[in-house]
Design an enzyme around this catalytic site. Structure first.
Site, mmCIF file in Angstrom:
data_model
loop_
_atom_site.group_PDB
_atom_site.id
_atom_site.type_symbol
_atom_site.label_atom_id
_atom_site.label_comp_id
_atom_site.label_asym_id
_atom_site.label_seq_id
_atom_site.Cartn_x
_atom_site.Cartn_y
_atom_site.Cartn_z
ATOM 1 N N THR C 131 42.728 39.010 37.570
ATOM 2 C CA THR C 131 41.325 38.685 37.295
ATOM 3 C C THR C 131 41.191 39.978 35.790
ATOM 4 O OG1 THR C 131 40.498 39.183 39.259
ATOM 5 C CG2 THR C 131 38.917 40.072 37.531
ATOM 6 N N GLU C 362 37.567 40.020 45.313
ATOM 7 C CA GLU C 362 38.244 39.587 45.928
ATOM 8 C C GLU C 362 36.998 38.426 46.272
ATOM 9 O OE1 GLU C 362 41.229 39.931 45.762
ATOM 10 O OE2 GLU C 362 41.239 41.701 46.122
#
Lengths: 385, 383, 383, 385
Positions: C131, C362
């Site tokens: 990320t 997630e």
């Protein structure tokens, strides 16, 4: 009404408004609610009763001149509320007559058209309908494919329309078609050759109301029947805003009728040796519903003030339509549950309201469309179309 | 429906075969007629024999002409029947759980031998009279009575909301005998017994719902169900029915889901299928998840019932959850169908209306809530 | 929690033993400290060795010192860890699914032999850098780059929201090499690499969350993960982590549920335990049902993963459903605890705050919604 | 404020009210919001800032005489809304000072008590608190067990109290105890021997606010410190109604702050190459929240009118407290979700509001209790106690 007026909303209305509401309520109780379940079973629209609503100044209520009542939007809203206490189908008829037929003639019609139609429509002697939606264009009316072409002193119209309330009983239809690629409104009189409305009969919902498909096959109308001042989709949508306003008020009536019926039942129905109204779980249902009804009333009332002042943003109408229909559906569902087994019978009104509201949730802008109208207003970003 | 959790592989070959045979019957014989039956408010009683042929009637019972399949196989049958209409599953739940089950478990050998084979073929139809007009959630308060006079029992009282009542050849009826709840068999045409149909239903129109009236109704002594003593016996029957409801409503939900999904892929607005809009996908995603969980819950419940270890609260959990799931699914699907969703060319609104009854019957949602609450806390909060 | 659906009996002896051993560790070592660690915002890294001893680290992998247990056994471990705090489960999800899994599946033999045994004992700790600040739901858009220079790769970019970042000995980092996504290993203390902790979290305080900065960071050529090519490889790791989340949050939900249930039985108002009120029972009944369904969903998912037949959408369904379930459960339990529910003598509000992160990370709830939507309709609606 | 005023509610307020709201908003923005997250982290109550609220006429806002502002309930509500935009803990402090300390002195106190306390409390020079709840008596205060007995010229009080906002910083505590088996109010001054407030420090919620336990051990107060006109539980409950009213307004402010923060973020946060505010799912969240906020405003506003006219039924206050707190919690939760990962950081306000509202949901009558108050009002049947 047996619901306590906890927020004392009656104080916000004038004596005249209260008196008018009472008269109309009496009519609905006496002439509509006693028969509504039978009409619903039979799929019958009671045209005479509907026309009698003219005595209460329902039709074209907010319009001025041409023998129209010229009342306030709050007057109008209160009446819609009372009518939908009876039935959403009957209120739909009234909304169409006022907001979708008389309003566009008043707003966009020629002087001749106004004089010809409005006085008799206000009296209930003539019935109107409104046709915008097509089988393949519901949420995106801008894509409509019905076409009008000039031919000498006439327009010739071809296309298919759907979900047109009152079409088979109407004396005049306000119909939108594309003329030179631009959306334009036309008046089509009953019996015009090539104008063929056919009732949709297999509905589960709004059975006390006529819905129709219309096929237009080389339907020829005089040039004078164009709605002179109607300009593009915007004019059609301005009619819808009028109708949506009436829905926002109307569904409160449906919710009232369900709520009162369930409350009465819950106080009388004994289980485990006490009224079911004394159980916490049932009280929770009532507390939730009651709060939502009061909030919906306040929303409709504020919107009415803004309409009267000419300041209502279309998104404000969307907010009230969306919220209040959701509220009414949830109330109908909860009340059906409270009525238990008898809730499915036509001894009670709840199930009729419950199925009616399914249509109301979808028509005049689905719940999703109003969601995205609010979203766009807020974010400036359009997430549909 | 894409079987994302490979749920099919949880079942045996035989169970899947049972399901597929039922599905075939439903597709060929029931689906073509259901729209008209619903309009007319008619239960096509002529289908009973075909249900019998496939072993659906008394499915989980052994011997006496019954198929003796697993609870999960029976559950799959219920699912397939209700995929068409809750009325068919209601008929079966009554016949199986509420009539054949008590005769099998509480009846005399003579009662079993006489009734079970006929009920299993569909030659005879049964109904179950427990609920009374004033005693729905609280059946223990019933006021129907039985008294003994010589070799007869005399019944007086009224029962209400009785599935199959008007078309039944035999009724399993619960009454107070010396203040204790007791089950009896009452045959059609017994003097003093009548079973008029309840009119004006907007739900379960493909099902017969009736009142049962007992006015000095005399039945022979041997029609007492010897082991059907106390409210507990009646509740055991209800648990059977609730299991089949928990399974059945999955079928209704799947029918609505598949219809709405198909519609969403073909309905074009703003130049693309509405299934491509986020708001529609959010609805589809949620109900897909909910159906999957309901299937797993039911599969597990069926296994516990086969093992004989299912507690009544476990059945309550599945009935409560799955009916609420199916009702919500039907509502959401009706919405996705838009204006078309209000006509009976589509199934969703019929299922939606049916499920209103299912939410209430065989223990309302609230009653099952309180059964779970009592199980957890040890404190009954019904009153 | 009463095991109404006999869910324990779905597991093998070994799986239950694994669970019980983990539970013992949690009760003895973690529960006594969690309140203080949460107040301090500290992850007790000294616990890693104990997790290693029990075989929790790399649990589902074979060889290289890993335990090789089933996905359901690992799921039960995650459940027990998160029963204490989502931070412990997050640590494990990262170490196992996001570090050991990619090394095992995409690494060279040398990489496996060097790192996996150390990671399995907890001697080494790993983190996963995918990320970026501007690329959360859309990792494919990442702008971190790698370029080859001689026998080195040079990394530049920023990663965010990296669990374990500051305490990690090794980072699995994804960057674009010639415009293609590629995985690399970056060791602690490599020049040009830093991993400061993110301060001010009101959620997952018992967990380390970090930024990773790469500023002309040079790593040896052999630190490229040979098979970690393309976004798909990264998403495979996420699926591993999501499985453990779906399991873990059940533990958080159970902890809240048990606490609230116990409280409801002992808290007296109006002369009776509040657990005796209908409104409270309705809440307890619903969350009990929701937990049961989540357990069945996870058990089924674990079986599919063991069989190698779990589709990514199946994992999305479980992650999305179970986290939403746990978050709602925590909120409802917080409410049942009344005023006491806002102090950390009780666990509910800590779980509630933790689960806000779990709902987002997630794959947010909405992203999983759209993954399911695409699977159903065939139409991607992300944009 | 960046939220469009879709229902044009500003038109419903006077120029004075708008100006007053703006001044207070500026204070909150400048003096509170900039520091709130830090104070929250530290569990610090900023007493000086709280006292500064007196400059805006917040304390005892609706009371007349004794140097109190004597403003309307709508004035008061608007101020509470602005304060809770800052923090629910700060609003709690203000509610306690006004509704639970000054109000009972004003309503039930002797002339001397009023003159002694009210002017200085209005100026923020003295702080008050209110103590009714006990560890074992939350929802059923009627069962309280703290006891006062006469002893010559004194009363001696013994017992335990809990969840008493501001107790450790208060100069005076309005405390309820049983005197001859009847509930009675007393004034206990700071420092009275046997009056021992201890702060509850391990809170996750309302950390910018002092909550305390109080143990009373042979606490002796002069007879003159009885609240002369306080009669039974009813008087205590009348104070709670004042406080509940302020909550119904206050939480709208918390919702505003969350909503604005999330809206701003959603317009700036780019994913898949466009702002997340352009996604349908996000727009749905905003549309839902916005509608609920407007409805809550209308409910609070109507309630304010009724309070000003002296006509508000206690159940009407329950409806607004319950609805508006639920609304604010849902808004906070949805906004936290919209903020994604950053929503858990103290760079943003949402998470603080979210945890604060957990207390607000519970205190001054839990959601359940208000549910059952509405249920009883509607059905006439009491389902609790």
């Amino acid at each position: 009404m047996s619901i306590p007026d906890l927020y004392q909303l009656s104080d916000l209305f004038s004596t005249d408004q209260i008196a008018r509401r009472s008269r109309l309520r009496w009519f609905i109780d006496d002439q509509v609610l006693h028969h509504a379940n039978r009409w619903f079973q039979e799929g019958h629209f009671p045209l005479e009763q509907a026309q009698a609503l003219a005595d209460y100044n329902v039709f074209g209520a907010t319009l001025k001149g041409y023998d129209c009542p010229g009342m306030s939007y709050i007057d109008y809203g209160l009446m819609m509320q009372e009518i939908e206490r009876g039935d959403s189908g009957l209120r739909s008829f009234a909304s169409v007559q006022s907001a979708l037929a008389m309003y566009p003639i008043h707003a966009f019609g020629s002087e001749e058209q106004k004089e010809k139609w409005l006085p008799k429509m206000a009296k209930g002697e003539l019935i109107g309908c409104f046709s915008l939606t097509e089988p393949d264009h519901g949420s995106d009316p801008g894509g409509l494919t019905t076409v009008a072409v000039e031919d000498g002193d006439s327009f010739i119209i071809n296309g298919k329309k759907r979900w047109c309330t009152s079409a088979t009983i109407a004396d005049v239809c306000i119909l939108f078609a594309k003329l030179n690629d631009r959306i334009q409104g036309f008046l089509i009189e009953k019996g015009t050759p090539g104008f063929n409305p056919v009732e949709i009969t297999n509905k589960f919902s709004l059975r006390i109301s006529v819905s129709a498909e219309i096929s237009l096959e080389d339907c020829r109308i005089p040039k004078a029947n164009i709605l002179t001042d109607a300009k593009g989709l915007k004019s059609a949508l301005s009619c819808l805003n009028q109708a949506r306003y009436s829905i926002a008020w109307g569904v409160i009536g449906a919710a009232f009728d369900c709520f009162e019926e369930a409350l009465k039942y819950a106080k009388q129905r004994i289980q485990f040796e006490k009224p079911i109204a004394s159980f916490q779980l049932v009280q929770k249902q009532f507390a939730d519903m009651w709060t939502e009804i009061v909030s919906a009333q306040l929303l409709a009332l504020r919107l009415g003030e803004l309409m009267d002042e000419g300041k209502a943003d279309p998104a404000a109408i969307s907010m009230a339509k969306r919220n209040n229909v959701r509220m009414a559906m949830e109330v109908a569902r909860q009340c059906r549950d409270i009525l238990g087994a008898v809730g499915i019978l036509d001894d009670y009104h709840v199930m009729r309201h419950l199925t009616n509201l399914e249509s109301v949730f979808t028509y005049e802008g689905t719940d999703h469309i109003h969601t995205l109208i609010l979203g766009e207003k807020l974010t400036g970003l359009r997430a549909f179309g | 429906m894409t079987d994302l959790y490979h749920i099919d592989s949880l079942f045996s070959e035989e169970e899947l075969m049972v399901r597929d045979t039922t599905r075939e019957l439903v597709e060929n014989e029931l689906m073509p007629g259901v729209r008209d039956w619903n309009r007319e408010g008619r239960f096509p009683v002529e289908m009973a024999a075909q249900f019998g042929e496939l072993g659906i009637l008394g499915a989980t019972l052994d011997a006496y002409g019954c198929a003796g399949v697993s609870y999960n196989a029976y559950g799959l049958m219920a699912q397939e029947l209700e995929r068409c209409d809750s009325g068919f599953r209601s008929f079966t739940s009554a016949q199986n759980g509420l009539v054949m089950y008590p005769i099998y478990h509480f009846g005399s050998e003579g009662q079993k031998e006489y009734w079970l084979p006929k009920l299993a073929t569909g030659e005879a139809i049964g109904c179950f009279g427990l609920t009374e007009p004033d005693f729905g959630s609280n059946p223990g308060g019933m006021i129907t009575t039985a008294r003994q006079e010589g070799h007869e029992y005399v019944l007086n009282g009224v029962k209400r909301w009785i599935t199959n009542g008007t078309i039944a050849d035999i009724a399993v009826v619960w009454a107070k005998l010396d203040d204790k709840i007791q089950g009896f068999l009452v045959a059609k045409d017994t003097p003093g017994f009548s079973a008029p149909e309840i009119e004006g239903k907007w739900s379960l129109r493909v099902s017969v719902t009736s009142d049962l009236y007992f006015d000095e109704c005399r039945i022979p002594e041997y029609n007492l169900l010897p082991e059907a003593v106390g409210l507990k016996a009646a509740l055991m029957c209800l648990n059977q029915a609730r299991h089949s409801i928990a399974w059945g409503v999955i079928g209704a939900a799947i029918a609505c889901f598949e219809e709405a999904l198909e519609y969403s892929k073909t309905r074009i607005q703003f130049d693309k299928p509405i299934g491509g809009f986020q708001l529609v996908q959010a609805k589809l995603a949620q109900i897909w998840t909910d159906i999957t969980k309901a299937q797993l819950l039911c599969h597990r419940l069926g296994s516990l019932m086969d093992a004989g270890t299912a507690q009544p609260a476990a059945i309550s959990m599945a009935k409560r959850n799955n009916v609420a799931m199916a009702l919500n699914t039907a509502r959401v699907c009706r919405d996705i169908l838009g204006a078309s969703g209000i006509v009976d060319d589509y199934h969703a609104i019929r299922h939606m209306n049916n499920l209103e009854s299912v939410y209430t019957y065989e223990g309302t949602h609230d009653i099952h809530t309180l059964i779970l609450g009592e199980k957890l806390t040890g404190i009954p909060a019904y009153k």
